[in-house]
Design an enzyme around this catalytic site. Sequence first.
Site, PDB file in Angstrom:
ATOM      1  N   GLU A   1     -20.997  -5.468 -22.485  1.00 29.22           N
ATOM      2  CA  GLU A   1     -20.337  -6.082 -21.333  1.00 29.22           C
ATOM      3  C   GLU A   1     -19.786  -5.053 -20.357  1.00 29.22           C
ATOM      4  OE1 GLU A   1     -16.412  -8.864 -20.536  1.00 29.22           O
ATOM      5  OE2 GLU A   1     -17.623  -9.229 -22.328  1.00 29.22           O
TER       6      GLU A   1
ATOM      7  N   ASP B   1     -17.492  -4.618 -25.345  1.00 31.04           N
ATOM      8  CA  ASP B   1     -17.018  -4.595 -23.960  1.00 31.04           C
ATOM      9  C   ASP B   1     -16.750  -3.162 -23.523  1.00 31.04           C
ATOM     10  OD1 ASP B   1     -15.927  -5.102 -21.512  1.00 31.04           O
ATOM     11  OD2 ASP B   1     -14.404  -6.508 -22.216  1.00 31.04           O
TER      12      ASP B   1
ATOM     13  N   GLU C   1     -17.243 -10.605 -14.682  1.00 25.79           N
ATOM     14  CA  GLU C   1     -15.869 -11.101 -14.619  1.00 25.79           C
ATOM     15  C   GLU C   1     -15.168 -10.690 -13.332  1.00 25.79           C
ATOM     16  OE1 GLU C   1     -12.923  -8.362 -17.097  1.00 25.79           O
ATOM     17  OE2 GLU C   1     -14.767  -8.747 -18.205  1.00 25.79           O
TER      18      GLU C   1
ATOM     19  N   HIS D   1     -15.856  -2.497 -20.502  1.00 23.76           N
ATOM     20  CA  HIS D   1     -14.684  -2.713 -19.641  1.00 23.76           C
ATOM     21  C   HIS D   1     -14.711  -1.857 -18.383  1.00 23.76           C
ATOM     22  CE1 HIS D   1     -10.835  -4.742 -19.276  1.00 23.76           C
ATOM     23  NE2 HIS D   1     -11.002  -5.235 -20.478  1.00 23.76           N
TER      24      HIS D   1
ATOM     25  N   HIS E   1     -16.271 -15.566 -18.546  1.00 21.81           N
ATOM     26  CA  HIS E   1     -15.087 -14.788 -18.911  1.00 21.81           C
ATOM     27  C   HIS E   1     -13.883 -15.715 -18.932  1.00 21.81           C
ATOM     28  CE1 HIS E   1     -11.734 -11.986 -17.586  1.00 21.81           C
ATOM     29  NE2 HIS E   1     -12.252 -11.283 -18.576  1.00 21.81           N
TER      30      HIS E   1
ATOM     31  N   ASP F   1     -15.889 -15.814 -13.969  1.00 25.05           N
ATOM     32  CA  ASP F   1     -14.617 -16.342 -14.445  1.00 25.05           C
ATOM     33  C   ASP F   1     -14.283 -17.583 -13.631  1.00 25.05           C
ATOM     34  OD1 ASP F   1     -11.698 -16.741 -14.637  1.00 25.05           O
ATOM     35  OD2 ASP F   1     -11.721 -14.870 -15.786  1.00 25.05           O
TER      36      ASP F   1
END
Length: 382
Positions: free
Chosen positions: A210, A184, A236, A186, A285, A258
């Site tokens: 990700e 990830d 996400e 992020h 997510h 999500d």
Amino acid sequence: MTTIERVETFLVAPRWLFVRVETTDGIVGWGEATCEGRSETVRTAVDQLSELLIGRDALRIEDHWQVMTKGSFYRGGPILASAVAGLDQALWDIAGKHYGAPVHQLLGGPVRDRIRVYGWVGGDEPSEVRDQISAAVESGLTAVKMNASGPMSPVGSVAELDGVVQRVAAAREVLGDHRDVAVDFHGRFSLATARRVAPLLEPYRPFFLEEPVVPENSHLIGELVRATTTPVSTGERLYNRQEFLPVLQAGIAVAQPDLSHAGGITEVRKIAALAEVYDVQLAPHCPLGPIALASCLQVGFATPNYLIQEQSIGIHYNLGAEVLDYCLDKEPLTFVDGYVERLTGPGLGIEIDENAVRVADKRGHAWRSPTWRHRDGSYAEW
């Protein structure tokens, strides 16, 4: 008519917002409208949207979704989409209980009997990564996800890049060739840094990379897709089909909406169908609570292009309560050999401990996202 009579919200530890919808014939549906760090704001949005639902037929889910998402001049964004998501999940839960069937049966029936799950692992040093992944493997998981780094310089240094590579190498060493590690980013990496590090990770064959860029820079994600053979994922912080379309066109391999942010079950099913057109897999997510997880799984059991499911049992955010603490029966969300079996109970397939939720709401929570700064004092992406 199954008429909506009451809508309640509960702010419960560690950082979740539950939604309870009750009908005049006594059916109760649960949803999760958690928006991490902004759940109090979403709570107000749920209260306002409930004005559109009280006195209406609970089974007109698509109609309610249309009205809630398009019935005002200002719409969209994480707050309103999360509020809609929690209400939408609760309405699907009511529908399943009304018809005596799990939600995935109402979505067309199951296309699989179990869903693979993965968990998050931490660790700033390779030795810590090894220990945490070893524990995850011992618990039965066959896939994990790890952060690529902490705060990252706008142009990553040699030491920062090497640190990413060393941690992923440590993960692969523990996992071997038959388990997976997702990495990830992020949104902490600039495009330039992401393009530098992605090829360095290819020998360790990550499951996917990700959120390599922040969602505001989704127009850049195609540059990274073209710079690596590793599958790229994002989603996400994208909240509808329209926001997913550009990244699907850019060539991502895995879409990660999500269920508590992207309009609930109703919209995520549509995102999944759109993703299928682009040969993209779904991996929602879900570092959230049991209602969000159950909603994800209900979609997964009825969705052909469903890859894997994130879950947050044991995650570092879970202070004050764990994922299954609000469930009367923990069995439906028990993992066996890295999979969760098909949920067979009506609605979302789980039973919420309403008393525990009401007690927890009295304590509430005030979870906030951390903020970081670079060495020069400038703001660092979270």
